[in-house]
Scaffold this active site. Structure first.
Site, PDB file in Angstrom:
ATOM      1  CE  LYS A 281      -4.377   1.284   2.167  1.00 16.76           C
ATOM      2  NZ  LYS A 281      -5.301   0.984   3.284  1.00 16.76           N
ATOM      3  CD  GLU A 366     -20.087  -2.326   7.977  1.00 18.71           C
ATOM      4  OE1 GLU A 366     -19.189  -1.576   7.568  1.00 18.71           O
ATOM      5  OE2 GLU A 366     -20.371  -3.424   7.436  1.00 18.71           O
ATOM      6  NE  ARG A 394     -22.394  -2.880   3.591  1.00 24.55           N
ATOM      7  CZ  ARG A 394     -21.295  -3.299   2.987  1.00 24.55           C
ATOM      8  NH1 ARG A 394     -20.128  -2.837   3.344  1.00 24.55           N
ATOM      9  NH2 ARG A 394     -21.353  -4.208   2.053  1.00 24.55           N
TER      10      ARG A 394
END
Length: 640
Positions: A281, A366, A394
């Site tokens: 990254k 979630e 969600r």
């Protein structure tokens, strides 16, 4: 001469030699750093997928073949290579291109994304449609290791493995680090498995052994057992193979020739294939490599140093919430905090450091976060779930079924409520009020500033049932943060300014815009009452009805969709109590998704500014005067 200037579409990438692809990768990285330094955005994820994106574009035939980017914050390279390089100057700006894939932008964007863990489900749907329509193209889902923790990803992989539909999943893994011995062995095994000669030789050996009477089949069984045992020991992809995927990898994600070779093999392999790619990254830009989390999503910065351009100012709502959580944690050892892969983004990192045993990061899950919170509450603890408004969408079923139905004391700290800004439609927090205010027993609050946020957190913690507080992204208004936080009277608003002509009910920080509008109106001889309702549920019914009777005109203001929002709650209140003669103007977001842009620009566009509120008041005053009730019924309203 720059290679990048010659790239107008993926077909141009396919013409390049391996050496030219390496040169193009360097140019793309330079372009990325300069573009994101101007506008802000997701830099580190894009720097990490430069070679992978080039390899995908050079192997697959876009747009006939389909690439779906999970979450989509790593699609900038893809956009640059698909004719949008010059449009990058308007990246994430109002009227510019989105920071996520958008089908409306380009035929090369085949699925809109912005939330994680959706790509494999969407890709499987496309692959099934292809097969039913007897068409011929490849479907590729590119998903990160973080997004793979989302339950949807596993549900989709389980189904794809069962169906054995042709599908390629590229796992972009930028967290794992493989030690040289393991990596070398894994690369060797990968080369064996991607070599057609290996598959052909394996089949020939099996045929030969099966022709040997008695001995052959027994030897083959032993070889199969040994082979499987060996793979379980050294190949990290056996889980994927067990659910029906052919596993290829791990592959060096910055080695274009190796990526091309493996992707070519993947497209020639029947059934679902998972290509495991190891990337870094922030690759190629030293500040991002050193601080990949900071550069995951960043505002404008100096590309020479990586330092942010905008510093100072009041603390953010997020930081104020995080600090108050630590203070409350010191007082209450039953307080626990939960986040879904956002400890920094939700401000819970200080709490995690101070109370590591009482902090839980569940990953991108979630639904699990909220039901786990319900379990903690049912067992006598007091959980606070810090979650972005857009991601709370969600897990609404968990709020209803697992929390509210049992009246459990779970606190929802809803960050990024309202206009989030440059991340656009997928991230605006414009639906939480509509989703939550219909739930029985749930208390819903919105602070006008960062000091009131502290009070509301304490109020939520004292409530013996589910409670939620919604607050915006970014800096507070700059009010002093003094004294200990105190609980507010449940369901009570406050009058901030009194006037006889119109009543303005503004939710959250828009209270300050309403006060400014009222001051401007006063200069024109119009006196407006400004009320901070504080609570969307329960509403301060007595306060709202009394001022509706006195002024006969109400203007509601909210950074939220109008359907089912705060204004709707006020209209329902008036209808229930026979106040059909009261004139009401509701300001908010109409029936639309709000595109990306600076939040202040978006507010101006939507009329959620002092000028917009002033115009709404002037418009309602132009209407035929409402029939107000006798002022004697509102005696004492000017006092106190």
């Amino acid at each position: 001469m720059s290679l990048l200037t010659e790239i107008k579409e993926p077909a141009d990438v396919k013409k390049l030699t391996p050496g030219e692809l390496e040169l193009l990768a360097r140019e793309v990285r330079q372009e990325l750093v300069q573009a994101v330094a101007r506008t802000g955005g997701h830099l580190a994820p894009n720097l990490g997928v430069v070679e992978l994106t080039l390899a995908l574009h050079s192997v697959f035939n876009l747009p006939r073949d389909k690439i779906i980017w999970d979450v989509g914050h790593q699609c900038y390279v893809h956009k640059i290579l698909t004719g949008r390089r010059e449009a990058m100057v308007g990246l994430r700006q109002f009227g510019g291109i989105s920071g996520f894939p958008k089908r409306a932008e380009s035929p090369y964007d085949v699925f809109d994304t912005g939330h994680s863990s959706t790509s494999i489900s969407a890709a499987l749907g496309m692959a099934l449609a292809r097969d039913l329509k007897k068409e011929d193209y490849q479907v590729v889902a590119v998903i990160g290791d973080g997004a793979l923790t989302g339950g949807m990803a596993f549900e989709a992989m389980n189904h794809a493995g069962h169906l054995q539909t042709d599908l390629i999943v590229v796992l972009n893994d930028n967290e794992m680090s493989i030690a040289p011995p393991v990596g070398g062995l894994a690369a060797y095994l990968s080369r064996l498995r991607t070599d057609p000669m290996y598959s052909r030789g394996k089949e020939e050996l099996e045929n030969l052994l099966n022709r040997l009477p008695h001995v052959g089949p027994r030897v083959l069984k032993v070889i199969d057992r040994l082979k499987d045992s060996f793979k379980y020991l050294v190949v990290p992809g056996m889980f994927f193979e067990e659910i029906g995927f052919t596993y290829l990898g791990p592959i060096e994600g910055h080695n274009i020739p190796q990526l091309r070779e493996v992707l070519q093999h993947a497209r020639n392999t029947r059934g679902p294939v998972l290509v495991h790619v190891i990337t870094t990254k922030g690759k190629g830009y030293q500040p991002a490599e050193k601080q990949p989390d900071r550069f995951h999503g960043i505002g404008p910065f100096d590309p020479a140093t990586g330092e942010a351009l905008n510093k100072g100012g009041p603390p953010t709502y997020t930081a104020v919430f995080g600090a108050e959580m630590v203070r409350q944690g010191e007082r209450d050892d039953h307080l626990v905090a939960i986040t879904a892969a956002m400890p920094d983004g939700t401000g819970l990192t200080p709490f995690a450091r101070r109370f590591p045993r009482r902090f839980f990061d569940v990953g991108i899950a979630e639904q699990h976060a909220l039901t786990m919170a319900a379990g903690l509450a049912a067992a006598g603890l007091h959980p606070v779930v810090a979650i972005y408004s857009t991601f709370l969408q969600r897990a609404v079923d968990q709020v209803i079924h697992d929390i509210a139905l049992m009246e459990l004391p779970v606190v929802l700290a809803i960050d990024r409520a309202g206009l989030v800004g440059e991340d656009g439609e997928t991230h605006q927090g414009l639906f939480d009020v509509s989703l939550l205010r219909s739930i029985p027993g749930l208390v819903l609050m919105a602070p006008k500033d960062e000091q009131e946020l502290r009070h509301m957190l304490v109020t939520a913690l004292r409530y013996r049932g589910p409670a939620a507080l919604r607050y915006p992204r970014g800096a507070g208004v700059g009010v002093p943060l003094t004294g200990a936080a105190q609980p507010l009277p449940l369901g009570r608003g406050e009058i901030l300014r009194r006037g006889r002509d119109v009543t303005i009910l503004a939710l959250g920080p828009l209270v300050y815009a309403a006060l400014e509008a009222a001051r401007d109106l006063a200069g024109e001889g119009i006196e407006a009452t400004v009320i901070n309702p504080r609570f969307v549920k329960p509403l301060d019914e007595e306060l709202i009805l009394s001022w509706a009777d006195l002024t006969g005109r109400l203007v509601t203001v909210e950074e939220h969709i109008l359907a089912g929002g705060f204004g709707s709650a006020v209209l329902e209140l008036l209808a229930r109590n026979g106040r059909q003669d009261v004139r009401v103007q509701c300001l908010g977001v109409k029936d639309e998704f709000v595109h990306q842009g600076n939040p202040q620009v978006l507010r101006e566009h939507l009329g959620l500014t002092p000028a917009g509120i002033k115009a709404a008041v002037q418009a309602i005053l132009q209407e035929k005067p409402a029939l107000t009730r006798k002022r004697s019924q509102s005696r004492g309203i000017w006092g106190g």
